[in-house]
Design an enzyme around this catalytic site. Structure first.
Site: not given
Ligand code: OAD
Length: 248
Positions: A106-107, A123, A151, A189, A214
Site C-alpha cells: 500500500n502507498v 510499492h 535539475c 492482498t 482475507n
Molecule cells: P487487490 O485489490 O489486488 O486485492 C485486495 C485484496 O484485499 C483482495 O484479495 C480482497 O479479497 C482483500 N480484502 C478486501 N477487503 C478486505 C478486508 N476488509 N480485510 C482483508 N482483506 C480484504 O490489492 P493488492 O493485493 O494490494 O501494485 O494489489 C497488489 C498490487 O497490485 C498493488 O500494490 C498494485 C497493484 O498492481 C502497484 O501499484 C505496483
C-alpha cells in the site's frame, strides 16, 4: 481458556513461540479505512481507465498533466482516510516481538499513521514527489506539471509503476525478513503481483509458519493457516489471543 473463535490455537502458539515475525499487507487492510482496494479503485471520471494504463512511465511521459491529475485525485481520496483497527492491531503486534517487519504494498501511508515503525513500503509512497532524474529531496509543488527545482526534470509521484523494478533496499529488507521470520502473516492482498506475492512462499520454504487473512482466501498453497475474515476484525482478535495466552 479457549482463544478467539477465528484464530486457530496452533497459530497463536506459533506466534507465542516466535521471535521474528514478518507481515505482508495489501489494499484489503486499507479497505476498512474507506480506501478502495486496488482492483476496485477506479470510480467516477477514472472508471473507464485501468490503473495499469495510467501507472506507467510511458503513460506519464505521454501526458504528465493527466497522470498527475489521477494521482492528485488518489491523494485527495486517501488523505481523508484514517488508520482502522487492523492498522492499530499491527502496531500492537509489532511490540510483541524481537524482530517485526511490516512489508506493505500500500502507498497510502496508513501504516505510518497507525504507528507502525519498521515498515517496508514495497510499492513506494503516494504522497512523495520524486525527480525522474533521481535528484535527492526535490521541493514538492502543486503546479499542474511539477518540475525538479534542482535539475529542471519532471517530478513524478513516488510510487512503483507497472514494469518498474522494486527499489533495491525494499527488495532486500523484505526478502531478508521473509527468510528469517518464524511466522509470516499475509493480510488483505490478492497475491497477484510479484515479487511481493512471492514473499509468503519464500517464508514457507525458509521454515516459517504462514497464515493468510482475507475475506476471500486466494487459495495459495503456501499457507499453513487460512483465516477468512476482514483484517479489521481478525487482527485485533489475533493480538487478543496472543496476549491472552501469554497472560495464562
Ligand atoms: P487487490 O485489490 O489486488 O486485492 C485486495 C485484496 O484485499 C483482495 O484479495 C480482497 O479479497 C482483500 N480484502 C478486501 N477487503 C478486505 C478486508 N476488509 N480485510 C482483508 N482483506 C480484504 O490489492 P493488492 O493485493 O494490494 O501494485 O494489489 C497488489 C498490487 O497490485 C498493488 O500494490 C498494485 C497493484 O498492481 C502497484 O501499484 C505496483
Amino acid at each position: 481458556m479457549q482463544g478467539s473463535t477465528a484464530i486457530p490455537e496452533a497459530l497463536t502458539e506459533a506466534l507465542r513461540a516466535a521471535r521474528r515475525v514478518c507481515v505482508l499487507t495489501g489494499a484489503g487492510v486499507s479497505a476498512e479505512s474507506g480506501v478502495p482496494t486496488f482492483r476496485e479503485a477506479q470510480t467516477g471520471l477514472w472508471e473507464k481507465y485501468r490503473p495499469e494504463s495510467l501507472a506507467t512511465m510511458e503513460a506519464f511521459l505521454a501526458d504528465p498533466a493527466f497522470v498527475w491529475k489521477w494521482y492528485r485525485w488518489r491523494r485527495e481520496l486517501v488523505a481523508k482516510s484514517r488508520p482502522n483497527a487492523g492498522h492499530i492491531a499491527l502496531t500492537e503486534l509489532e511490540r510483541c516481538f524481537d524482530e517485526f517487519t511490516l512489508v506493505t504494498q500500500n502507498v497510502d501511508r496508513l501504516h505510518r499513521a497507525g504507528g507502525s515503525q519498521n515498515i517496508v513500503e514495497f510499492h513506494g509512497d503516494l504522497f512523495a514527489d520524486i525527480c525522474i532524474a533521481g535528484c535527492a529531496d526535490p521541493a514538492a509543488n502543486d503546479d499542474e506539471i511539477p518540475y525538479c527545482n534542482h535539475c529542471g526534470n519532471l517530478l513524478r509521484p513516488g510510487v512503483v509503476w507497472f514494469g518498474e523494478a522494486i527499489p533495491q533496499q525494499a527488495l532486500y529488507r523484505s526478502s531478508e525478513a521473509a527468510e528469517r521470520c518464524d511466522v509470516m502473516l499475509c493480510v488483505g492482498t490478492s497475491s497477484q503481483v510479484y515479487p511481493a506475492a512471492g514473499l509468503s512462499g519464500l517464508a514457507r520454504r525458509s521454515g516459517a509458519v504462514t497464515a493468510e487473512i482475507n475475506p476471500e482466501p486466494t487459495g495459495g498453497p503456501e499457507f499453513n493457516f487460512v483465516i477468512a475474515g476482514q483484517s479489521g476484525l481478525i487482527l485485533p482478535e489475533l493480538v487478543a489471543s496472543l496476549k491472552q495466552s501469554s497472560d495464562e
